[in-house]
Design a protein around this motif. Structure first.
Motif, PDB file in Angstrom:
ATOM      1  N   TYR A  94       0.835  -1.205   0.000  1.00 15.05           N
ATOM      2  CA  TYR A  94       0.000   0.000   0.000  1.00 15.05           C
ATOM      3  C   TYR A  94       0.868   1.252   0.000  1.00 15.05           C
ATOM      4  O   TYR A  94       0.595   2.220  -0.721  1.00 15.05           O
ATOM      5  CB  TYR A  94      -0.920   0.019   1.217  1.00 15.05           C
ATOM      6  N   ARG A 145      -7.037   1.161  -3.805  1.00 15.76           N
ATOM      7  CA  ARG A 145      -6.582   1.088  -2.415  1.00 15.76           C
ATOM      8  C   ARG A 145      -5.578   2.207  -2.115  1.00 15.76           C
ATOM      9  O   ARG A 145      -5.639   2.856  -1.068  1.00 15.76           O
ATOM     10  CB  ARG A 145      -5.948  -0.276  -2.156  1.00 15.76           C
ATOM     11  N   ALA A 146      -4.646   2.420  -3.051  1.00 14.79           N
ATOM     12  CA  ALA A 146      -3.647   3.462  -2.854  1.00 14.79           C
ATOM     13  C   ALA A 146      -4.294   4.844  -2.859  1.00 14.79           C
ATOM     14  O   ALA A 146      -3.939   5.717  -2.051  1.00 14.79           O
ATOM     15  CB  ALA A 146      -2.582   3.367  -3.951  1.00 14.79           C
ATOM     16  N   LYS A 165      -6.072   5.470   0.422  1.00 10.75           N
ATOM     17  CA  LYS A 165      -5.119   5.780   1.491  1.00 10.75           C
ATOM     18  C   LYS A 165      -4.716   7.246   1.424  1.00 10.75           C
ATOM     19  O   LYS A 165      -4.681   7.948   2.453  1.00 10.75           O
ATOM     20  CB  LYS A 165      -3.892   4.885   1.352  1.00 10.75           C
TER      21      LYS A 165
END
Length: 297
Positions: free
Chosen positions: A232, A274-275, A278
């Motif tokens: 991540y 997902r990145a 974040k």
């Protein structure tokens, strides 16, 4: 395996791939003629021995075929013979023939294309290593012979449970429908699923893998990917770097197509989201219908 040296009196015929003890029958201008108990002769070129030999002297040699296809002898001992298996380095690739392997003598040995994957992209490259023995065909010609799964299993040992999340190195020795089998330097057998590989693999390729699971039978599942928390962070930094190199803006967001995401960032759509999630949670970027903007430089 232990190499078997055949004595002069026990040799029925001279065959490539064998290590034998023969007798110097006579000298020639270029080397020596060697013979067995059946009076069959084979030539030993002077460049293939470090010592001056005398008539009737016994000499230990390896038999192979020279570049003209003639049976010849060398006092240089190979890494393998007909009774052994070893990791052999690929030193040449010819798509119409197969790959050539260094067995420790001046003449390399061919692993036929018939023994390699049908898909050419899976073939080994120079520098890769294959676990092989030797074989002869019906004409007595010498070829490399890939080790079978059963032979690999015989050499393997069970992996301990405490290897999880440890990094190991090994070579790809076989492809399965959904991934590749790897034999590690510690003699463990591991399975690398195609979803755990971030690149296309080759037979014989050397890899460093992370153990994700140790099965009850002592085999392992492994991955080429970093643990999720590290992945991540790396993926998020990849997006930040791209934004900084493009004046803090990019025309990509959660709704962008998976193909262009893969092409631009080398990430799957799921990894990209997902990145991005974040970075948004950390307040570093914001998205709009036009794309993504960097908030912190």
């Amino acid at each position: 395996m232990t190499k078997n040296v055949k004595e002069v009196g026990k040799l029925n015929s001279l065959e490539a791939g064998n290590i034998v003890n023969l007798i110097v029958s006579r000298k020639t201008e270029l080397g020596y003629m060697l013979t067995n108990a059946n009076r069959e002769e084979v030539f030993l070129h002077s460049s293939e021995t470090e010592n001056d030999l005398e008539n009737d002297e016994k000499v230990k040699v390896f038999l192979y075929h020279d570049h003209k296809g003639r049976l010849a002898a060398t006092t240089t001992m190979p890494f393998i013979d007909m009774n052994s298996i070893a990791w052999l380095e690929v030193v040449g690739v010819k798509h119409n023939l197969g790959v050539f392997l260094n067995i420790g003598i001046k003449k390399d040995v061919l692993l036929s294309k018939d023994d390699l994957p049908a898909e050419r992209s899976l073939w080994p490259k120079e520098g890769d290593k294959l676990y092989c023995g030797l074989r002869t065909d019906k004409k007595g010609r010498l070829f490399a012979d890939l080790a079978t799964s059963e032979e690999i299993e015989t050499l393997s040992q069970e992996a301990p449970e405490n290897l999880r999340n440890q990094y190991l190195t090994g070579h790809v020795y076989r492809f399965k429908e959904q991934g590749a089998m790897i034999f590690t330097d510690d003699r463990y057998i591991a399975f690398l699923h195609e979803e755990e590989a971030d690149t296309k693999l080759r037979l014989g390729q050397r890899l460093q893998v992370r153990v994700t699971f140790v099965r009850e039978d002592g085999r392992m599942n492994v991955s080429l990917k970093a643990p999720k928390e590290i992945a991540y962070e790396e993926d998020s930094q990849r997006l930040i770097d791209y934004l900084e190199q493009n004046s803090g803006f990019m025309p990509y967001h959660d709704k962008s197509g998976p193909e262009e995401i893969k092409e631009v960032f080398g990430l799957s759509k799921a990894a990209f989201k997902r990145a991005m999630g974040k970075l948004m949670k950390e307040g570093k970027v914001k998205q709009s219908s036009e794309g993504t903007e960097l908030l912190q430089k």
